[in-house]
Design a protein around this motif. Sequence first.
Motif, PDB file in Angstrom:
ATOM      1  N   ILE A  82       0.858  -1.183   0.000  1.00  0.00           N
ATOM      2  CA  ILE A  82       0.000   0.000   0.000  1.00  0.00           C
ATOM      3  C   ILE A  82       0.899   1.238   0.000  1.00  0.00           C
ATOM      4  N   MET A  83       0.671   2.124  -0.950  1.00  0.00           N
ATOM      5  CA  MET A  83       1.452   3.365  -1.002  1.00  0.00           C
ATOM      6  C   MET A  83       0.468   4.517  -1.118  1.00  0.00           C
ATOM      7  N   ARG A  84       0.574   5.471  -0.243  1.00  0.00           N
ATOM      8  CA  ARG A  84      -0.298   6.629  -0.405  1.00  0.00           C
ATOM      9  C   ARG A  84       0.138   7.811   0.446  1.00  0.00           C
ATOM     10  N   THR A  85      -0.489   8.934   0.173  1.00  0.00           N
ATOM     11  CA  THR A  85      -0.205  10.132   0.944  1.00  0.00           C
ATOM     12  C   THR A  85      -1.222  10.213   2.070  1.00  0.00           C
ATOM     13  N   LEU A  86      -0.741  10.652   3.196  1.00  0.00           N
ATOM     14  CA  LEU A  86      -1.549  10.599   4.412  1.00  0.00           C
ATOM     15  C   LEU A  86      -1.427  11.938   5.129  1.00  0.00           C
ATOM     16  N   GLU A 109      -3.133   2.698  11.262  1.00  0.00           N
ATOM     17  CA  GLU A 109      -3.953   1.738  12.010  1.00  0.00           C
ATOM     18  C   GLU A 109      -5.366   2.284  12.234  1.00  0.00           C
ATOM     19  N   GLN A 110      -5.419   3.543  12.699  1.00  0.00           N
ATOM     20  CA  GLN A 110      -6.732   4.132  12.996  1.00  0.00           C
ATOM     21  C   GLN A 110      -7.616   4.224  11.758  1.00  0.00           C
ATOM     22  N   GLN A 111      -7.002   4.589  10.631  1.00  0.00           N
ATOM     23  CA  GLN A 111      -7.791   4.819   9.414  1.00  0.00           C
ATOM     24  C   GLN A 111      -7.998   3.534   8.605  1.00  0.00           C
ATOM     25  N   ASP A 112      -7.473   2.417   9.116  1.00  0.00           N
ATOM     26  CA  ASP A 112      -7.680   1.133   8.416  1.00  0.00           C
ATOM     27  C   ASP A 112      -7.186   1.166   6.973  1.00  0.00           C
TER      28      ASP A 112
END
Length: 361
Positions: A82-86, A109-112
């Motif tokens: 999984i690759m993304r901007t957070l 973890e919180q945002q699943d």
Amino acid sequence: MLGFLRRDLILGIDIGDHSIKAVELRVGGERPVIVNAGLIAMDISAEREGEMMRALKELLGAMKPKAKRAITDIPSSDEMVIMRTLFIPEATPEMSEEQIEEATRSEVEQQDYIPYPVDNALISSDLLGEATVDGQKGVEVFFVAVHKELPEARARMLKKLGIQPLAIDVDVLALARLIGWMGIPSEEDVAVVDIGATKTSVFFYHDGKPIFYPHIPHGGNELTEEIVRELDVEWSEAERMKLELDGETAREVLVGSRVKEAIMRAMERPQGLLQALRNLFEHYTADLPAPQKVILTGGSSQLPFIDDLLLTKLDLPVERVSYLDLFDVDDRCDREMIKANQPLFATAVGLALKPALRVGR
Ligand SMILES: Nc1ncnc2c1ncn2[C@@H]1O[C@H](COP(=O)(O)OP(=O)(O)OP(=O)(O)O)[C@@H](O)[C@H]1O
Ligand SMILES: [Mg+2]
């Protein structure tokens, strides 16, 4: 024990869906030196793990690298990557690297964000900068999460072959490392399109930073499949025909034109590679300036006419990746072979340039 290892030599081993590409690099001098390069196609009908091991063993046996340390990769298309901007609210750019990593992990973890327990994930994060979302201040982070079983399986495979795994990277990040290292001026917007066997990866450089997109599930295998269907030949014969498109005898020219027709048909399908690329570029340019050029890489970008096709479809200048001028090439190495196949070796070179996701971190 480590004292006996050639610390200036490193192998980049790019394990794609179609073939394994390996580049041995000597680093530490003024310019990196390519001392060895090789590739081997895998039998895609064979059981994957066993075939990977067999092919890599054969490749290393043929190359006989002096390097005993390697960086290899896992594909960005794996659903466990999984690759993304957070956005992390309340975080600040002044936080230490460890604090940012910790904050990323807890946000993930919180945002699943990942489809497996966070305890099974290796996560690495890069601070992108400050951001404000819905009036709340925080930072933006680019994160990569992989299920730890993936790099561990790769590491086990290398160890069985007597190679020390130094790091396991994600293929598209290794490619971005090479492109970044080649130097993209911050005022220049560039698109990079890696056309492999089962997927096409795309990222853009804006403000000197890469912006990654989800991969497109199209590549060279479906072109070979179309040749198999249209010309009623075996897979291996179709692969050979695709690679030898520009024959000279009358018969070769005739077969070549039928092969080209089959390839064009596959690429120009309404849901095919060309339309998918166009959609992706339209999505990107809805928010950001159009890139000034497209850098093409990956084995399928070596098709002789694909640059013209993309130029027409995307209405942008297109060039194949060219990095060899930035390297020295050892005399014992076939410079012309590497020069002619720069798109094929690009990810392996990017791997050898620097580790990213460390095993066991
Ligand atoms: N000279 C060439 N002309 C046309 N196609 C080529 C040429 N060389 C390689 N290919 C094709 O490129 C594809 C392999 O490219 P590459 O090695 O970049 O993919 P991969 O890394 O193994 O796969 P993926 O990235 O999809 O996991 C195959 O479909 C192969 O037939
Ligand atoms: Mg690849």
